[in-house]
Design a protein around this motif. Structure first.
Motif, mmCIF file in Angstrom:
data_model
loop_
_atom_site.group_PDB
_atom_site.id
_atom_site.type_symbol
_atom_site.label_atom_id
_atom_site.label_comp_id
_atom_site.label_asym_id
_atom_site.label_seq_id
_atom_site.Cartn_x
_atom_site.Cartn_y
_atom_site.Cartn_z
ATOM 1 N N GLU A 29 0.817 -1.219 0.000
ATOM 2 C CA GLU A 29 0.000 0.000 0.000
ATOM 3 C C GLU A 29 0.851 1.271 0.000
ATOM 4 N N ASN A 30 1.888 1.315 0.831
ATOM 5 C CA ASN A 30 2.678 2.543 0.925
ATOM 6 C C ASN A 30 3.726 2.646 -0.165
ATOM 7 N N LEU A 31 4.349 1.512 -0.487
ATOM 8 C CA LEU A 31 5.425 1.572 -1.473
ATOM 9 C C LEU A 31 4.971 1.136 -2.866
ATOM 10 N N GLY A 32 3.728 0.674 -2.961
ATOM 11 C CA GLY A 32 3.177 0.352 -4.287
ATOM 12 C C GLY A 32 3.812 -0.853 -4.955
ATOM 13 N N ILE A 33 4.284 -1.808 -4.153
ATOM 14 C CA ILE A 33 4.905 -2.996 -4.734
ATOM 15 C C ILE A 33 3.852 -4.091 -4.876
ATOM 16 N N GLY A 34 3.227 -4.121 -6.030
ATOM 17 C CA GLY A 34 2.125 -5.063 -6.259
ATOM 18 C C GLY A 34 2.592 -6.488 -6.492
ATOM 19 N N GLY A 35 3.881 -6.712 -6.530
ATOM 20 C CA GLY A 35 4.413 -8.055 -6.764
ATOM 21 C C GLY A 35 4.583 -8.852 -5.479
ATOM 22 N N VAL A 36 4.218 -8.259 -4.350
ATOM 23 C CA VAL A 36 4.157 -9.015 -3.101
ATOM 24 C C VAL A 36 2.674 -9.279 -2.865
ATOM 25 N N HIS A 37 2.310 -10.550 -2.806
ATOM 26 C CA HIS A 37 0.882 -10.884 -2.822
ATOM 27 C C HIS A 37 0.375 -11.311 -1.457
ATOM 28 N N ALA A 38 -0.869 -10.961 -1.196
ATOM 29 C CA ALA A 38 -1.523 -11.422 0.032
ATOM 30 C C ALA A 38 -2.425 -12.595 -0.303
ATOM 31 N N GLY A 39 -2.231 -13.711 0.384
ATOM 32 C CA GLY A 39 -3.115 -14.858 0.158
ATOM 33 C C GLY A 39 -3.919 -15.200 1.390
ATOM 34 N N CYS A 40 -3.397 -14.874 2.563
ATOM 35 C CA CYS A 40 -4.103 -15.274 3.784
ATOM 36 C C CYS A 40 -3.932 -14.289 4.926
ATOM 37 N N ASN A 41 -2.849 -13.534 4.939
ATOM 38 C CA ASN A 41 -2.520 -12.604 6.020
ATOM 39 C C ASN A 41 -2.264 -13.297 7.351
ATOM 40 N N THR A 42 -2.187 -14.622 7.350
ATOM 41 C CA THR A 42 -2.030 -15.341 8.621
ATOM 42 C C THR A 42 -0.930 -16.394 8.557
ATOM 43 N N THR A 43 0.112 -16.147 7.757
ATOM 44 C CA THR A 43 1.296 -17.014 7.771
ATOM 45 C C THR A 43 1.055 -18.418 7.255
ATOM 46 N N SER A 44 0.037 -18.620 6.467
ATOM 47 C CA SER A 44 -0.241 -19.987 6.023
ATOM 48 C C SER A 44 0.144 -20.267 4.582
ATOM 49 N N CYS A 45 0.031 -19.294 3.684
ATOM 50 C CA CYS A 45 0.110 -19.617 2.261
ATOM 51 C C CYS A 45 1.453 -19.318 1.614
ATOM 52 N N GLY A 46 2.198 -18.382 2.166
ATOM 53 C CA GLY A 46 3.512 -18.081 1.601
ATOM 54 C C GLY A 46 3.513 -17.143 0.403
ATOM 55 N N ALA A 47 2.327 -16.690 -0.033
ATOM 56 C CA ALA A 47 2.276 -15.824 -1.218
ATOM 57 C C ALA A 47 3.021 -14.507 -0.993
ATOM 58 N N CYS A 48 3.178 -14.134 0.274
ATOM 59 C CA CYS A 48 3.756 -12.829 0.610
ATOM 60 C C CYS A 48 5.252 -12.910 0.900
ATOM 61 N N THR A 49 5.876 -14.061 0.594
ATOM 62 C CA THR A 49 7.277 -14.267 0.981
ATOM 63 C C THR A 49 8.226 -13.262 0.319
ATOM 64 N N VAL A 50 9.071 -12.623 1.142
ATOM 65 C CA VAL A 50 10.128 -11.726 0.658
ATOM 66 C C VAL A 50 11.408 -12.107 1.419
ATOM 67 N N HIS A 51 12.492 -11.454 1.073
ATOM 68 C CA HIS A 51 13.727 -11.659 1.850
ATOM 69 C C HIS A 51 13.939 -10.462 2.767
ATOM 70 N N LEU A 52 14.213 -10.765 4.021
ATOM 71 C CA LEU A 52 14.563 -9.718 4.980
ATOM 72 C C LEU A 52 16.024 -9.957 5.338
ATOM 73 N N ASP A 53 16.858 -9.050 4.974
ATOM 74 C CA ASP A 53 18.310 -9.234 5.115
ATOM 75 C C ASP A 53 18.749 -10.585 4.541
ATOM 76 N N GLY A 54 18.195 -10.934 3.423
ATOM 77 C CA GLY A 54 18.641 -12.150 2.721
ATOM 78 C C GLY A 54 17.969 -13.435 3.163
ATOM 79 N N GLU A 55 17.169 -13.377 4.205
ATOM 80 C CA GLU A 55 16.479 -14.592 4.682
ATOM 81 C C GLU A 55 15.017 -14.511 4.268
ATOM 82 N N SER A 56 14.427 -15.652 3.884
ATOM 83 C CA SER A 56 13.029 -15.525 3.468
ATOM 84 C C SER A 56 12.106 -15.458 4.676
#
Ligand code: FES
Ligand code: FES
Lengths: 161, 870
Positions: A29-56
């Motif tokens: 919403e704030n940075l407009g990165i539409g390539g990060v997807h929401a599938g569940c918002n509750t840690t179940s589906c993995g659609a929102c996976t990104v790397h934080l300091d190189g770790e997924s």
């Protein structure tokens, strides 16, 4: 509201956010990165996976304020000068996607998987991707995509970003 | 210049859809942001059945960021603002809901659904498939009025400046409910004295539909043997990874609206919403942006879509609603949900003489667009790949206080295939025949033209022996049986199971006249337009709406071959009713055999016209022109030639056309198929069943499928993989479970076991090719084949592994707990009780099952054969 700063796909961003805001929603919403997807918002589906300091990480499990001062990489940030990351290429070649909604998360999780276990067996690949659900492909071609990257890199890990 | 380009059809052309998807640049509904856009969230009933005695929204309205809060009564006048202007209602075209639902005996008196205030004589509904004249149609308000009928029914809507604020405000709406009696069980719902889901309808039976052919009484009274079984089709939750979502945008210029929706069916949606909301059809544009999977769950028109449009009209700003995953579990349609009683009569050789099928089909609380019609898609398919003289089918649709059901991948056909393929194994058991042999004895002889079936329809073409023979070879059937024997003899705690499924399905929906005869609202043709641009490049406009199926790639292949151009020179446009005003959308494995064929036929029309222009340009007679590899040339003098691209340019410039010819190469084709298509295949599932833990491992999965000629083998394999995965998921893992109060207890991805990568096998697939006479390409469709073929193969395999125990059936999902329990029962042990069977994930379940009974390990797999049936 809290002021946070983070580097996303190589660019620094400063923002004022509510402490409860999920990293997922900050990115979308704030940075407009539409390539990060929401599938569940509750840690179940993995659609929102990104790397934080190189770790997924699942970005719906991280608050934006927790990422303050850290580096985030999304599927848009893994390309090298417009060239696809080998994992993106492999998903395309192996037909590892259909609707593509799970795909960015799946690609990020797969990159991390091979970083940790460059020689993962088929079973280890399947287990390593357990947190990422795909409803379209039946997974076989996703596993093949990861194996393609293994073959191309002769067992060497891919750079995470 | 005249070098013939390669042929693309039949090749694994890499998907054109992928670049945007792998780089995170797709355009999902949730990515759409419009100026001034507000966000809607919905308050949903926690009760499965209750009267709403009061709603207080005053505090919610005061919350930060909140623009408006509405209840059902607040919006009651908003739905049909302008019904007279609605052409659907006037012409009776397509889904003319008003006329149709009020035409039958279904007119609802205002009754208890309107809160007793407004007298309203119109039944509001989404249903378009009026299966019988006397179908009972409940009033379906987008936001409930007076009464809620399932947990998840919408009670109020909040509109706020952002989604978090809109969500927060829901907490401040104060609703008082008076709980009513709930019915969730199908048999209970049709028993006398059951609580009624809709009291004003007087019964929970929505309809009963029959089909009878041949002399069924005679078949059963003269049979050497009969086999009768009951199967339960558990409810499933489709779970597209992208949830539903909409953005409704008012257009101040024409007074109309654009609705962006994560839908499979923009055209059907347009017709239904136009009728429901009284928006003239020419002022409603539906856009399906990139859509993240559907599986039937987005083949619908939903309350949220109406609410979005009505709010956009009332507030004059864009409204966005994005479904939560928890809402997706509660409020997006579910699939399956049937009790199936099936009985076959056979002669002493195992040849079927007749079949009776009786279904109870769960409608849920309301009728969605196709709800009552789903079991009918199965009705014609219970006979499967077997031919026999008499068939009797009866289905009763039943209302329950649960989420409405509708099409989920396969829609009626997986249920049918499961029942017939399971009972074929029962017949094998009763006759002592090998399951492959009993199937073979009942197959049709190979046929390549339409052949009448016991259900009175015509299969297009089939060669069932060929797929069965090949899959037996592929799986090394004899080797497997030998291994099974060894394991049985050595008392191996892990037993081997070999399960068959020789399925067929009905695809290519559909001949419009047949749809009409079945009461389905809406035609079954498909539209394609092929236009050559001035540069010689090509645009294909299709009425199909892909959401993962790769139509952009496959339609490009079809058009490129027909026109003799490169596949990259073709673009495919879809999913926007402003670009493709006509279309019948994507579902029921119809896109290729109807929509893909339309592309081919439209391209042929382009070639026909181009040929006339080429003849004119080459100063030859049209009859002397041949077209090969993208070039027109004069027969006998190949040097006199002109490419398709140059003809396209000439047609565009229009300065040298044959007398009276219209400029431009742009042709449309509306293809209404003469018959359905009937793909088929033979699957063998090899399982290893751990008799100590009940854990089932699919060791191998073999499939030989026949969907006619293949446009893109890579895409076809992918469709089979995903389809088999969803079939395996039904067989082993998934079930929507309700408690007796009507709460969905599997309402999240944690409780509902969508299989992940470790749970699923690799697939060993081959194909045979039996062209369909139903269309010019001979293609049959493949989107649902796996989901239809797999469940009986998996269950047959498990039952086969456990046959030495006398076990003859395990209900789906065959969780380790259920399998282990069946083994205990067969041994006369008391397995104990457990509140709910939610033990799907292997790792957890393995632990819990072993710890439950330390003696389980001593089970002797050589124990009782036959007799000891439960
Ligand atoms: S959205 Fe984060 S795991 Fe599903
Ligand atoms: S490609 Fe559709 S969910 Fe994975």
């Amino acid at each position: 509201m809290r002021r946070i700063q983070m580097t996303v796909d190589g660019r620094a961003h400063v923002a004022e956010v509510e402490p409860r805001l999920l990293l997922l929603h900050h990115l979308r919403e704030n940075l407009g990165i539409g390539g990060v997807h929401a599938g569940c918002n509750t840690t179940s589906c993995g659609a929102c996976t990104v790397h934080l300091d190189g770790e997924s990480v699942k970005s719906c499990t991280v608050l934006a304020v927790q990422a303050d001062g850290h580096e985030v990489t999304t599927v848009r940030g893994i390309m090298d000068n417009g060239l696809w990351h080998p994992m993106q290429q492999a998903f395309h070649e192996a037909h590892g996607l259909q609707c593509g909604y799970c795909t960015p998360g799946m690609i990020m999780a797969s990159i991390s998987l091979l970083k940790e276990k460059p020689n993962a067996t088929e079973q280890e690949i399947r287990e390593g991707l357990e947190g990422n659900l795909c409803r379209c492909t039946g997974y076989e071609n996703i596993v093949k995509a990861v194996q393609l990257v293994q073959q191309h890199s002769n067992g060497q890990a891919q750079p995470a970003s | 210049m005249t070098e013939a380009p390669e042929k693309f059809v039949g090749g694994g052309v890499p998907r054109k859809e992928d670049p945007a998807l792998v780089t995170g640049r797709a355009n999902w509904t949730d990515n759409i942001k419009l100026p001034g856009m507000l966000h809607a969230t919905l308050l949903r009933s926690p009760y499965a059945h209750a009267r709403i005695t009061s709603i207080d929204t005053s505090v919610a309205k005061e919350q930060p960021g909140v623009v408006a809060v509405f209840t059902g009564d607040d919006l009651a006048e908003e739905y049909d603002k302008n019904p007279q202007a609605n052409p659907a209602a006037v012409t009776g075209y397509d889904l003319s809901l008003e006329e149709r639902s009020n035409g039958g005996a279904s007119v609802t008196e205002t009754g208890d659904n309107t809160g007793g205030e407004t007298v309203d004589e119109k039944t509001r509904t989404f249903v378009a498939w009026i299966v019988t004249e006397d179908l009972k149609v409940p009033n379906h308000w987008p936001i409930a009025r007076g009464e809620v009928n399932f947990a998840g029914d919408i009670v109020a809507v909040v509109v706020a400046t952002d989604r978090y604020k809109a969500q927060d405000a829901l907490e401040f709406i104060d609703v008082e409910y008076e709980p009513m009696d709930v019915v969730t069980d199908l048999e209970e719902a049709v028993a006398s004295g059951s609580p009624l889901v809709h009291e004003n309808l007087g019964s929970n039976e929505a309809y009963t539909w029959n089909l009878d052919t041949g002399d069924i009484e005679d078949a059963f009274s003269n049979a050497a043997l009969t086999v009768k079984e009951r199967y339960i089709q558990q409810r499933l939750i489709p779970n597209a990874i992208e949830t539903r979502g909409i953005v409704a945008n008012p257009d101040p210029i024409n007074g109309g609206y654009t609705l962006y929706s994560s839908t499979q069916v923009p055209h059907i949606l347009k017709a239904v919403l136009s009728a429901y909301c009284g928006i003239p059809e020419q002022r409603l544009r539906i856009v399906a942006p990139d859509v993240g999977g559907g599986f039937g769950s987005k083949l619908n028109a939903y309350s949220e879509e109406v609410i979005g449009l009505v709010l956009a009209r009332k507030l004059g700003v864009p409204i966005k609603w994005i479904e939560d995953r928890s809402e997706n579990y509660l409020a997006t349609i579910h699939g399956r949900g049937q009790v199936q009683d099936i009985e076959v009569a056979a002669d002493s050789e195992g040849r079927i003489q007749g079949m009776r099928v009786k279904l109870l089909a769960d409608m849920g609380a309301y009728l969605q667009v196709n709800t009552p019609g789903i079991p009918l898609l199965g009705a014609f398919m219970y006979p499967g790949v077997y031919t026999f003289p008499a068939y009797s089918f009866e289905c009763t649709g039943v209302f329950t206080n649960k989420t409405p059901t509708d099409a989920y991948r396969g829609a009626g056909r997986p249920e049918a295939a499961f029942a017939i393929e399971r009972i074929m194994d029962a017949l094998a058991r009763e006759t002592g025949l090998d399951p492959a042999e009993v199937r073979r004895r009942n197959f049709y002889e190979p046929f390549d033209e339409p052949t009448t079936t016991p259900a009175g329809i015509q299969y297009d073409s089939g060669n069932y022996q060929m797929t069965l023979d090949r899959v037996l070879e592929l799986a090394d059937y004899e080797g497997l049986r030998a291994e099974q024997q060894r394991r049985r003899e050595s008392g191996d705690p892990v037993q081997l199971g070999i399960g068959f499924s020789t399925y067929t399905e009905i695809c290519g929906l559909a001949p419009s006249q047949v749809l009409a005869a079945l009461g389905a609202g809406g035609a079954g043709w498909e539209m394609a337009k092929v236009q050559m641009l001035a540069s010689g490049k090509v645009e294909v406009i299709t009425g199909t709406t892909p959401h993962g199926q790769g139509h952009v790639t496959s339609w490009s292949q079809i058009a490129a071959d027909a026109l003799g151009v490169d596949v990259d020179d073709v673009e495919v446009l879809h999913g926007d009713t402003a670009i493709a005003p006509y279309g019948r959308d994507t579902y029921g494995s119809r896109s290729l055999p109807v929509g893909g064929v339309a592309v081919h036929l439209a391209a042929q029309k382009v070639v026909d016209k181009a040929k006339k222009i080429a003849a004119h340009m080459l100063e030859a007679a049209e009859g002397d022109i041949e077209f090969e590899g993208g070039t027109f040339s004069v027969v006998g003098s190949p040097d006199q030639n002109v490419t398709m691209q140059r003809v396209a340019g000439a047609a565009y410039l229009a300065d040298n056309l044959p007398e009276g010819m219209e400029p431009v190469l742009s042709e449309e084709y509306f293809f209404d198929p003469p018959n359905f298509t009937f793909p088929f295949g033979a699957h063998i599932c090899v399982t290893e069943v751990d008799t100590e833990t009940g854990f089932v491992k699919i060791r191998d999965y073999f499939g030989v499928d026949d969907c006619g000629p293949v446009i893109n083998p890579t895409i076809v394999d992918g469709q089979l993989h995903g389809g088999i995965a969803q079939g395996v998921a039904q067989a082993l893992y998934e079930e929507a479970v309700y408690d007796e109060d009507g709460n969905l207890t599997t309402g999240s991805m944690v409780d509902y076991l969508i299989p992940g990568a470790p749970e699923l096998p690799n697939y060993t697939l081959e194909r045979t090719v039996t062209p369909s006479p139903s269309n010019a390409l001979g293609v049959k469709g493949v989107g649902e084949a796996g989901t239809i073929g797999a469940p009986p193969a998996v269950i047959n395999s498990i039952v086969d592994a456990l046959s030495p125990y006398g076990i003859t059936h395990i209900d789906m999902p065959a969780s380790p707990w259920k399998v282990w329990q069946a083994i205990q029962d067969s041994q006369g042990r008391d397995p104990g009780t457990r509140d709910a069977d939610r033990s799907g994930r292997p790792s957890q379940a393995t632990d819990s099952a072993t710890s439950m009974d330390p003696e389980a390990g001593s089970t002797n797999p050589d124990a009782p054969t036959g007799g000891d049936r439960t």
